[in-house]
Write a protein that holds these residues in place. Sequence first.
Motif, mmCIF file in Angstrom:
data_model
loop_
_atom_site.group_PDB
_atom_site.id
_atom_site.type_symbol
_atom_site.label_atom_id
_atom_site.label_comp_id
_atom_site.label_asym_id
_atom_site.label_seq_id
_atom_site.Cartn_x
_atom_site.Cartn_y
_atom_site.Cartn_z
ATOM 1 N N ILE A 151 -33.107 -31.174 -1.014
ATOM 2 C CA ILE A 151 -32.005 -30.627 -1.798
ATOM 3 C C ILE A 151 -32.309 -29.169 -2.135
ATOM 4 C CG2 ILE A 151 -30.821 -30.748 -4.015
ATOM 5 C CD1 ILE A 151 -29.971 -32.950 -2.194
ATOM 6 N N ILE A 152 -31.343 -28.284 -1.894
ATOM 7 C CA ILE A 152 -31.535 -26.852 -2.125
ATOM 8 C C ILE A 152 -30.906 -26.460 -3.458
ATOM 9 C CG2 ILE A 152 -31.099 -24.536 -1.233
ATOM 10 C CD1 ILE A 152 -30.869 -25.777 1.572
ATOM 11 N N PHE A 153 -31.673 -25.763 -4.281
ATOM 12 C CA PHE A 153 -31.130 -25.308 -5.559
ATOM 13 C C PHE A 153 -31.097 -23.791 -5.624
ATOM 14 C CE2 PHE A 153 -35.703 -25.360 -6.444
ATOM 15 C CZ PHE A 153 -35.887 -24.225 -7.238
ATOM 16 N N GLY A 154 -30.220 -23.279 -6.465
ATOM 17 C CA GLY A 154 -30.074 -21.842 -6.647
ATOM 18 C C GLY A 154 -28.945 -21.568 -7.622
ATOM 19 N N ALA A 155 -28.726 -20.311 -7.938
ATOM 20 C CA ALA A 155 -27.754 -19.945 -8.964
ATOM 21 C C ALA A 155 -26.350 -20.442 -8.672
ATOM 22 C CB ALA A 155 -27.746 -18.425 -9.152
ATOM 23 N N ALA A 278 -46.262 -23.238 6.447
ATOM 24 C CA ALA A 278 -46.401 -22.958 7.876
ATOM 25 C C ALA A 278 -45.453 -21.855 8.328
ATOM 26 C CB ALA A 278 -46.150 -24.227 8.686
ATOM 27 N N LEU A 279 -44.441 -21.599 7.532
ATOM 28 C CA LEU A 279 -43.491 -20.524 7.819
ATOM 29 C C LEU A 279 -43.778 -19.285 6.974
ATOM 30 C CD1 LEU A 279 -40.342 -22.763 8.119
ATOM 31 C CD2 LEU A 279 -41.054 -21.117 9.866
ATOM 32 N N GLY A 280 -44.922 -19.283 6.315
ATOM 33 C CA GLY A 280 -45.349 -18.108 5.571
ATOM 34 C C GLY A 280 -44.659 -17.908 4.235
ATOM 35 N N VAL A 281 -44.181 -19.000 3.618
ATOM 36 C CA VAL A 281 -43.460 -18.890 2.348
ATOM 37 C C VAL A 281 -44.156 -19.733 1.283
ATOM 38 C CG1 VAL A 281 -41.258 -19.279 1.161
ATOM 39 C CG2 VAL A 281 -41.276 -18.532 3.563
ATOM 40 N N VAL A 282 -44.343 -19.160 0.106
ATOM 41 C CA VAL A 282 -44.910 -19.885 -1.032
ATOM 42 C C VAL A 282 -43.760 -20.502 -1.819
ATOM 43 C CG1 VAL A 282 -46.253 -19.702 -3.165
ATOM 44 C CG2 VAL A 282 -46.889 -18.327 -1.160
ATOM 45 N N ALA A 283 -43.831 -21.808 -2.064
ATOM 46 C CA ALA A 283 -42.744 -22.522 -2.730
ATOM 47 C C ALA A 283 -42.593 -22.090 -4.186
ATOM 48 C CB ALA A 283 -42.988 -24.031 -2.662
ATOM 49 N N THR A 284 -41.357 -21.882 -4.587
ATOM 50 C CA THR A 284 -41.037 -21.462 -5.954
ATOM 51 C C THR A 284 -40.706 -22.678 -6.815
ATOM 52 O OG1 THR A 284 -40.100 -19.378 -5.132
ATOM 53 C CG2 THR A 284 -39.476 -20.062 -7.363
ATOM 54 N N PRO A 285 -41.376 -22.850 -7.954
ATOM 55 C CA PRO A 285 -41.052 -23.995 -8.832
ATOM 56 C C PRO A 285 -39.687 -23.800 -9.497
ATOM 57 C CG PRO A 285 -42.704 -22.593 -9.857
ATOM 58 C CD PRO A 285 -42.510 -22.062 -8.476
ATOM 59 N N MET A 286 -38.976 -24.887 -9.688
ATOM 60 C CA MET A 286 -37.642 -24.848 -10.280
ATOM 61 C C MET A 286 -37.676 -24.193 -11.660
ATOM 62 S SD MET A 286 -35.003 -28.006 -9.965
ATOM 63 C CE MET A 286 -35.819 -29.098 -11.128
ATOM 64 N N GLY A 288 -39.492 -21.979 -12.736
ATOM 65 C CA GLY A 288 -39.801 -20.556 -12.693
ATOM 66 C C GLY A 288 -38.594 -19.654 -12.528
ATOM 67 N N VAL A 289 -37.478 -20.203 -12.058
ATOM 68 C CA VAL A 289 -36.316 -19.357 -11.774
ATOM 69 C C VAL A 289 -35.003 -19.873 -12.357
ATOM 70 C CG1 VAL A 289 -37.246 -18.313 -9.661
ATOM 71 C CG2 VAL A 289 -36.023 -20.499 -9.529
ATOM 72 N N ALA A 290 -34.891 -21.190 -12.537
ATOM 73 C CA ALA A 290 -33.594 -21.773 -12.878
ATOM 74 C C ALA A 290 -33.080 -21.359 -14.251
ATOM 75 C CB ALA A 290 -33.664 -23.296 -12.788
ATOM 76 N N ASP A 291 -33.966 -20.982 -15.148
ATOM 77 C CA ASP A 291 -33.531 -20.603 -16.495
ATOM 78 C C ASP A 291 -32.594 -19.397 -16.459
ATOM 79 O OD1 ASP A 291 -33.820 -21.069 -19.430
ATOM 80 O OD2 ASP A 291 -34.543 -19.000 -19.369
ATOM 81 N N LYS A 292 -32.690 -18.599 -15.405
ATOM 82 C CA LYS A 292 -31.855 -17.399 -15.306
ATOM 83 C C LYS A 292 -30.372 -17.732 -15.294
ATOM 84 C CE LYS A 292 -35.373 -14.938 -12.611
ATOM 85 N NZ LYS A 292 -35.721 -14.360 -11.285
ATOM 86 N N TRP A 293 -30.031 -18.897 -14.705
ATOM 87 C CA TRP A 293 -28.610 -19.265 -14.669
ATOM 88 C C TRP A 293 -28.292 -20.522 -15.485
ATOM 89 C CZ3 TRP A 293 -31.783 -19.857 -10.369
ATOM 90 C CH2 TRP A 293 -31.942 -21.159 -9.871
ATOM 91 N N MET A 294 -29.289 -21.365 -15.739
ATOM 92 C CA MET A 294 -29.038 -22.577 -16.517
ATOM 93 C C MET A 294 -28.746 -22.269 -17.981
ATOM 94 S SD MET A 294 -29.169 -25.022 -14.346
ATOM 95 C CE MET A 294 -29.348 -26.512 -15.301
ATOM 96 N N VAL A 295 -29.123 -21.070 -18.418
ATOM 97 C CA VAL A 295 -28.929 -20.687 -19.806
ATOM 98 C C VAL A 295 -27.464 -20.771 -20.220
ATOM 99 C CG1 VAL A 295 -28.717 -18.220 -19.244
ATOM 100 C CG2 VAL A 295 -29.500 -18.914 -21.519
ATOM 101 N N ARG A 296 -26.554 -20.588 -19.281
ATOM 102 C CA ARG A 296 -25.132 -20.599 -19.648
ATOM 103 C C ARG A 296 -24.635 -21.983 -20.063
ATOM 104 N NH1 ARG A 296 -24.857 -19.806 -13.951
ATOM 105 N NH2 ARG A 296 -23.718 -21.408 -12.807
ATOM 106 N N TYR A 297 -25.428 -23.027 -19.788
ATOM 107 C CA TYR A 297 -25.028 -24.380 -20.171
ATOM 108 C C TYR A 297 -25.523 -24.766 -21.560
ATOM 109 C CZ TYR A 297 -23.753 -24.714 -15.272
ATOM 110 O OH TYR A 297 -23.176 -24.487 -14.045
ATOM 111 N N ARG A 298 -26.253 -23.872 -22.214
ATOM 112 C CA ARG A 298 -26.666 -24.127 -23.584
ATOM 113 C C ARG A 298 -25.469 -23.962 -24.522
ATOM 114 N NH1 ARG A 298 -32.074 -20.364 -23.140
ATOM 115 N NH2 ARG A 298 -33.237 -21.721 -21.713
#
Length: 309
Positions: A151-155, A278-286, A288-298
């Motif tokens: 499952i892909i998450f993002g703003a 293996a594709l040279g990408v470090v996984a980002t924890p949810m 670490g970034v989701a608060d940037k847009w989840m804040v609007r649901y407070r």
Amino acid sequence: MMKDYLVTIFGGGGFVGRQVAQALLARGARVRIAQRNPSTALRVKPLGGLGQVQFIAADIRNPASVARAVAGSDVVINLVGILKGDFDAFHHRGAANVAKAAAEADVGALVHMSAIGADADSPSAYGRSKAAGEAAVKAVFPTATIIRPSIIFGAEDQFLNRFAEIIAMLPVVPVIGAATRFQPVYVADVAQAIANAAEQPGVHGGQTYELGGPQVQSMKDINQWIATATGRDKALVEVPHAAAKLLAMLPGGPITSDQLAMLGRDNVVAPGAKGLDALGVVATPMAGVADKWMVRYRRHGRFAGRASA
């Protein structure tokens, strides 16, 4: 290495597509967005420089339109996917059309986005169609790179945002498939992985990668995380499978029968599968970034928790 390469992205105007386009534009590539309705993809244009982005009308169900979109391309990326409807038309036959056109145009690299859960024996039509699509792509373009995300998450996702809206609205939150496990992966990580695969076909061609984030969480755990992150102390109630089946039968219900079948299996990276690293990408924890847009649901949005003046 991709400066002035022409990369055609089928579905490039979508949630994942815009991120992939941005990653490629940053590397100097020219990007052609192939979309059924190009006007829906115009948000990509300001992401590139003058003349770096172009648009073309194409429907992957129509081989002639696919061939026109692919003409002159150095790289082709297929991101088209649906969650309900005629899965076979898009995930199988459409994917075959893209791969065939890329092969006939002698394109240097093809990246095809499938999904974790692609399986010819899947209980869901979605999973079976994804497996059929992978097989069709490999049959005509053996060096294609297959990308299978969880499952892909993002703003702008329809995952965290959808559940956040439900949690904000209801006093008691029903959770369907509460025990099913996921490995949510950040959209920007997926985009960088796809761009890396497109840039290095000699390394990644012919490979299959399963992309997941750093955490494995159950559906109930994810809902609880959202509730906590948005300051909503809500009771989460697991919906019994029998009740979920009844909900899936309702026209316009919260879930389709096929989506319910998909929830019968965990959606996590298989043991030993090649992944983001293996594709040279470090996984980002949810978290670490989701608060940037989840804040609007407070309850008080960005001002929640601030001391009064």
